[in-house]
Design a protein around this motif. Structure first.
Motif, PDB file in Angstrom:
ATOM      1  N   THR A 247      -8.363   2.730   2.348  1.00  0.00           N
ATOM      2  CA  THR A 247      -8.202   3.567   3.542  1.00  0.00           C
ATOM      3  C   THR A 247      -9.033   3.053   4.713  1.00  0.00           C
ATOM      4  OG1 THR A 247      -7.857   5.478   2.106  1.00  0.00           O
ATOM      5  CG2 THR A 247      -8.343   5.922   4.427  1.00  0.00           C
TER       6      THR A 247
ATOM      7  N   THR B  74      -4.732  11.914   2.216  1.00  0.00           N
ATOM      8  CA  THR B  74      -5.387  11.228   3.327  1.00  0.00           C
ATOM      9  C   THR B  74      -5.818   9.805   2.981  1.00  0.00           C
ATOM     10  OG1 THR B  74      -7.590  12.025   2.685  1.00  0.00           O
ATOM     11  CG2 THR B  74      -6.301  13.425   4.173  1.00  0.00           C
ATOM     12  N   ARG B  75      -5.489   9.334   1.784  1.00  0.00           N
ATOM     13  CA  ARG B  75      -5.986   8.036   1.337  1.00  0.00           C
ATOM     14  C   ARG B  75      -4.861   7.009   1.231  1.00  0.00           C
ATOM     15  NH1 ARG B  75     -10.794   8.516   2.771  1.00  0.00           N
ATOM     16  NH2 ARG B  75     -11.353   6.669   1.539  1.00  0.00           N
ATOM     17  N   VAL B  76      -5.231   5.735   1.345  1.00  0.00           N
ATOM     18  CA  VAL B  76      -4.293   4.626   1.230  1.00  0.00           C
ATOM     19  C   VAL B  76      -4.739   3.756   0.058  1.00  0.00           C
ATOM     20  CG1 VAL B  76      -3.289   2.599   2.371  1.00  0.00           C
ATOM     21  CG2 VAL B  76      -3.843   4.649   3.708  1.00  0.00           C
TER      22      VAL B  76
ATOM     23  N   GLU C 123       0.425   5.696   0.688  1.00  0.00           N
ATOM     24  CA  GLU C 123      -0.420   6.785   1.164  1.00  0.00           C
ATOM     25  C   GLU C 123      -0.267   7.990   0.246  1.00  0.00           C
ATOM     26  OE1 GLU C 123       0.028   7.788   5.246  1.00  0.00           O
ATOM     27  OE2 GLU C 123       0.020   5.702   5.929  1.00  0.00           O
TER      28      GLU C 123
ATOM     29  N   THR D 294       0.823  -1.204   0.000  1.00  0.00           N
ATOM     30  CA  THR D 294       0.000   0.000   0.000  1.00  0.00           C
ATOM     31  C   THR D 294       0.860   1.257   0.000  1.00  0.00           C
ATOM     32  OG1 THR D 294      -0.130   0.072   2.425  1.00  0.00           O
ATOM     33  CG2 THR D 294      -1.841  -1.174   1.263  1.00  0.00           C
TER      34      THR D 294
ATOM     35  N   ARG E  27      -8.129  -1.352   6.048  1.00  0.00           N
ATOM     36  CA  ARG E  27      -6.735  -1.748   6.249  1.00  0.00           C
ATOM     37  C   ARG E  27      -6.563  -3.179   6.744  1.00  0.00           C
ATOM     38  NH1 ARG E  27      -3.369   3.675   7.817  1.00  0.00           N
ATOM     39  NH2 ARG E  27      -4.802   5.144   6.864  1.00  0.00           N
TER      40      ARG E  27
END
Length: 233
Positions: free
Chosen positions: A211, A44-46, A41, A39, A214
């Motif tokens: 996000t 603010t998103r993954v 980043e 993943t 996880r």
């Protein structure tokens, strides 16, 4: 002798503790490293990619979607994006504001400025006040569309050389989706093409966005269809 045994026991015990701590650290590293590797980043998103692209180390990080092998295998036959170079980009300005207007200095063009095959009834078309300019911008009349398109004509001005679709990503206004379309069809022949590209890009990004999932991030690669917007974090 007794004190020596105690000392020896303490040493052995300490070695055992250190050994177990090292084993624990190794286990934590093994468990954590796949998640870090899979993943990335962006704002603010993954996003689940299965790797960390080199493009994430640039001054303005972005994801070159088609450079990731498993995604390329899917999009290479995608009916909408197979001819598109797609990026998920970090931007330092509002994505919604960016796509809502034309470029600075452009003016609204009348139908007489462009061949009829470049005109689209659902868009305002902007361009340079210089009549011989070869670039122009499509901005949808629908303010909720969330995208705009910049196109350049070929030297013969009979066809389009390149169009770049810039679209918002609703979960984060600092993330922008772009698709470079080389030698696209004449707009009048495919009037819904730009909108389809913008919507398909969002769908792919929604599918990659983990996000809020996880704990599932170590699962198999996500399918790149049928995804909907996820709530903002």
């Amino acid at each position: 002798m007794i004190s020596a045994k105690v000392v020896d026991g303490s040493v052995v015990g300490m070695q055992t503790v250190i050994s177990r701590l090292l084993q624990l650290c190794v286990c934590i590293t093994v468990l954590a490293s796949p998640l870090v590797a899979q993943t990335v980043e962006l704002s603010t998103r993954v996003f689940w990619l299965g790797e960390r692209p080199a493009t994430m180390e640039s001054d303005t990080p972005f994801i070159a979607v088609r450079e990731i092998d498993w995604i390329e295998a899917i999009l290479s036959t995608d009916p909408i994006l197979q001819d598109a170079v797609v990026h998920i980009e970090l931007t330092f300005q509002s994505g919604a504001d960016f796509v809502a207007a034309s470029y600075k200095g452009e003016v609204l063009l009348g139908p007489d400025r462009l061949p009829s095959k470049f005109n689209l009834s659902d868009y305002r078309i902007y361009g340079s006040p210089v009549v011989t300019a070869k670039s122009f911008t499509y901005v949808p009349f629908d303010p909720a569309a969330g995208f705009r398109v910049r196109c350049s004509q070929r030297d013969d001005v009979e066809h389009i050389l390149l169009c770049v679709v810039c679209a918002t990503y609703p979960p984060d206004d600092r993330i922008r989706l772009t698709a470079a379309l080389y030698f696209p069809p004449d707009p009048a022949d495919a009037p819904s093409y730009f909108r389809q590209v913008a919507e398909r890009m969002r769908e792919v990004a929604y599918c990659l966005d983990v996000t809020d999932e996880r704990p599932k991030a170590l699962a198999a690669p996500p399918k790149l269809s049928g995804c909907r917007p996820k709530p903002t974090s």
